[in-house]
Design a protein around this motif. Structure first.
Motif: not given
Ligand SMILES: NC(=O)c1ccc[n+]([C@@H]2O[C@H](COP(=O)([O-])OP(=O)(O)OC[C@H]3O[C@@H](n4cnc5c(N)ncnc54)[C@H](O)[C@@H]3O)[C@@H](O)[C@H]2O)c1
Length: 585
Positions: A576, A578-579, A582-583
């Motif tokens: 979560e 990581e996402k 990245r966003n």
């Protein structure tokens, strides 16, 4: 910013050199030193080079009060042996300017200090200069502490080095030159041997290279080892070399089995050798670019791929000045190249298991002692392999070790001192050290000196080589190398060294190194257990913290065995997070 220099740097350089001599003889040296400075840019004090043959003499031949000091003298003498050293008159062992000392007065003074040193003294070396013998109470203190090329970081440019070297106040020690641990070309042959095997394991799913074709370039100083390694591996080595002189040297030495200067002949010879599966090292007299283009053409025309593994060891790869440097990540300093370096791709993960260039020198200078240590090493590796709990990725390295040690004895690798190199992990290095020390205790062999070079897990912070696979942005930090030397010093090293620049050049790397004298005593057993443990696991811990899976596996195994080892482990980033990150980016 330039270095603040005296307005009369020449005068300062000569005054600095004359400090080594009594006042009444100084006048007789001035003209000579002025001349050396003018002609060579440095005062080497050639006239003080001893007339005796420079080579490693058996340990009992050195005048000494303590045997550890005699062990250090032996290693110094080996580094200045003309069969070993690149420019022995300039006290340069290897790498163009890797000095043992900066001048011959320092050599004489160091040998004098070592010959009178007792076990309550320590010799301090400042970049070739012996500051002196100092008393030490510590029972386990090193006998010698060496620093080479330490400068305030802002003054570590090549121009700064040239000026300070001319003044005689600093020195570039490479690594095993200025820490007295060089063992000739054997180190690079073994390093190349295991790099090729690990490359084959990764790309071809085997470490059996018989009948496989390895194509590379360079038959020069270091790169020439590729031919020897290819022969030892039993593969078909094709090494292109544009210099006829360099190629012929390797041919005469026996490292290349044949030389070919015609491309059609080369291609038919490769096909022939593939069919018969013979082990061969072919030197191709020509440009490597032509070889690759022709191999590509052969493949286009016949769909026959005539190469299994490819490499390059010309000096054209310098990532600073030539390679295709891709994105440099602003926050992490991670650099991605079009082709990853061999450390990023292959050896970084092997270092992370703790494997590195462990070596030993038989101080008796006897080849039968070396043969006995080879036998001991073979037994130790077999014992390591008998442990059913060894992870597969470690077992593979032990298999390579076994292959190497069985081949090395007959491969005619010894130049100078009776030495052997064997890439080992923490468990292996300690077991080997203890087994050698036991053999010394039982008088099966004479004393042994342990050491290593910089191509290793812990001792070297080198962002474009040894630590190029450290991906948390700390590749440009040098805490590991400095901690390594400090930690080795109070855990039983006989001498330790901290260097600016070993392997890839001044200002580009920090190296910590050591030498350890095995005298057969119980105390030395303890030193082996403690110092070699730290010397490997320091770097494994750091590599684990940076996120390397092999290092994490290795340090967790070590913690299971030793309750006093308690290393900070990184937490995994949740999917979560990581996402989210990245966003954001
Ligand atoms: N310091 C270390 O521990 C270490 C170890 C191994 C290799 N290296 C690196 O490997 C590189 C090679 O080292 P070396 O000592 O062999 O250097 P070297 O200059 O002695 O040899 C390189 C050889 O490559 C040949 N060459 C250049 N371009 C060529 C081409 N297009 N086709 C065919 N041949 C070509 C040259 O003629 C030369 O003989 C260097 O960059 C060195 O730093 C360093």
């Amino acid at each position: 910013m330039g270095l603040p220099l005296s307005p009369l740097p020449n005068l300062l350089a000569i005054k600095n050199a004359l400090r080594y001599f009594p006042t009444n003889i100084q006048h007789s040296l001035i003209a000579e030193f002025q001349n050396e400075l003018k002609q060579y840019g440095h005062i080497y004090m050639y006239r003080f080079k001893p007339n005796i043959e420079m080579k490693a003499y058996p340990i009992d031949e050195y005048p000494c009060v303590c045997k550890q000091a005699a062990g250090i003298m032996l290693m110094i003498m080996n580094n200045l042996d003309k069969r070993v050293a690149q420019f022995p008159y300039e006290l340069i062992t290897y790498g163009g300017n890797g000095q043992v000392f900066s001048n011959w007065a320092q050599f004489l003074l160091v040998m004098h200090y070592l010959s009178i040193m007792n076990e309550k003294q320590i010799l301090i070396m400042y970049s070739g200069h012996p500051l002196g013998l100092f008393p030490t109470r510590a029972e386990n203190s090193p006998r010698m502490v060496i620093t080479n090329g330490m400068v305030v970081p802002n003054y570590s440019s090549s121009a700064d080095y040239e000026r300070m070297f001319a003044l005689g106040v600093t020195m570039y020690g490479q690594m095993t030159a200025g820490s007295y641990c060089y063992i000739g070309p054997q180190g690079i042959v073994h390093g190349t041997f295991i790099t090729i095997m690990n490359a084959a394991r990764k790309r071809l799913n085997t470490n059996d290279l018989r009948g496989r074709v390895f194509v590379s370039s360079g038959l020069g100083g270091m790169s020439g080892a590729q031919a020897k390694a290819a022969m030892m591996l039993g593969c078909i080595g094709v090494i292109a070399e544009v210099s006829k002189e360099a190629a012929e040297k390797r041919y005469q030495q026996g490292w290349c089995s044949e030389l070919i200067d015609d491309m059609d002949n080369l291609i038919s010879r490769i096909k022939e050798c593939k069919q018969s599966g013979i082990a061969i090292a072919i030197g191709y007299l020509g440009n490597i670019v032509d070889v690759w283009e022709r191999l590509a053409k052969e493949f286009d025309q016949s769909k026959e791929l005539l190469v299994d593994l490819g490499s390059d060891q010309t000096s054209c790869h310098n990532p600073y000045y030539g390679a295709d440097v891709g994105a440099s990540h602003a926050t992490s300093h991670c650099i991605k190249f079009k082709y990853p370096s061999y450390v990023q791709d292959i050896m970084g993960n092997i270092f992370s298991l703790g494997f590195g260039p462990f070596r030993w020198v038989c101080a008796s200078c006897s080849s039968s002692d070396l043969a006995e240590t080879d036998r001991i090493a073979e037994n130790v590796i077999q014992e390591l392999m008998a442990d059913k709990n060894v992870p597969q990725n470690v077992m593979e390295q032990y298999e390579d070790n076994l292959k190497w040690i069985r081949l090395a004895a007959n491969a005619n690798l010894v130049v100078g001192s009776q030495a052997r190199i064997l890439y080992s992990d923490q468990i292996g290095r300690i077991k080997l050290g203890l087994a050698f020390n036991e053999a010394v205790r039982n008088r099966r062999i004479g004393p042994v000196v342990l050491s290593r070079d910089h191509h290793d897990v812990s001792g070297t912070d080198s962002p474009y080589r040894e630590t190029s696979n450290i991906e948390d942005g700390s590749a440009f930090c040098a805490d590991m190398a400095v901690q390594n030397a400090i930690g080795d010093s109070f855990r039983g090293a006989t001498w330790i060294a901290l260097h600016n620049g070993g392997g890839v050049g001044w200002g580009e790397v920090m190296n910590g190194g050591f030498g350890m004298f095995l005298d057969g005593s119980e105390k030395t057993d303890q030193n082996i257990r403690e110092m070699l443990y730290w010397d490997v696991l320091n770097g494994v811990s750091r590599r684990s913290w940076s996120g390397n899976a092999n290092a994490s596996q290795t340090i967790r195994r070590a913690m299971e065995v030793e309750s006093n080892l308690n290393v900070t482990l990184p937490n995994n980033l949740s999917a979560e997070c990581e996402k989210m990150l990245r966003n954001d980016v």
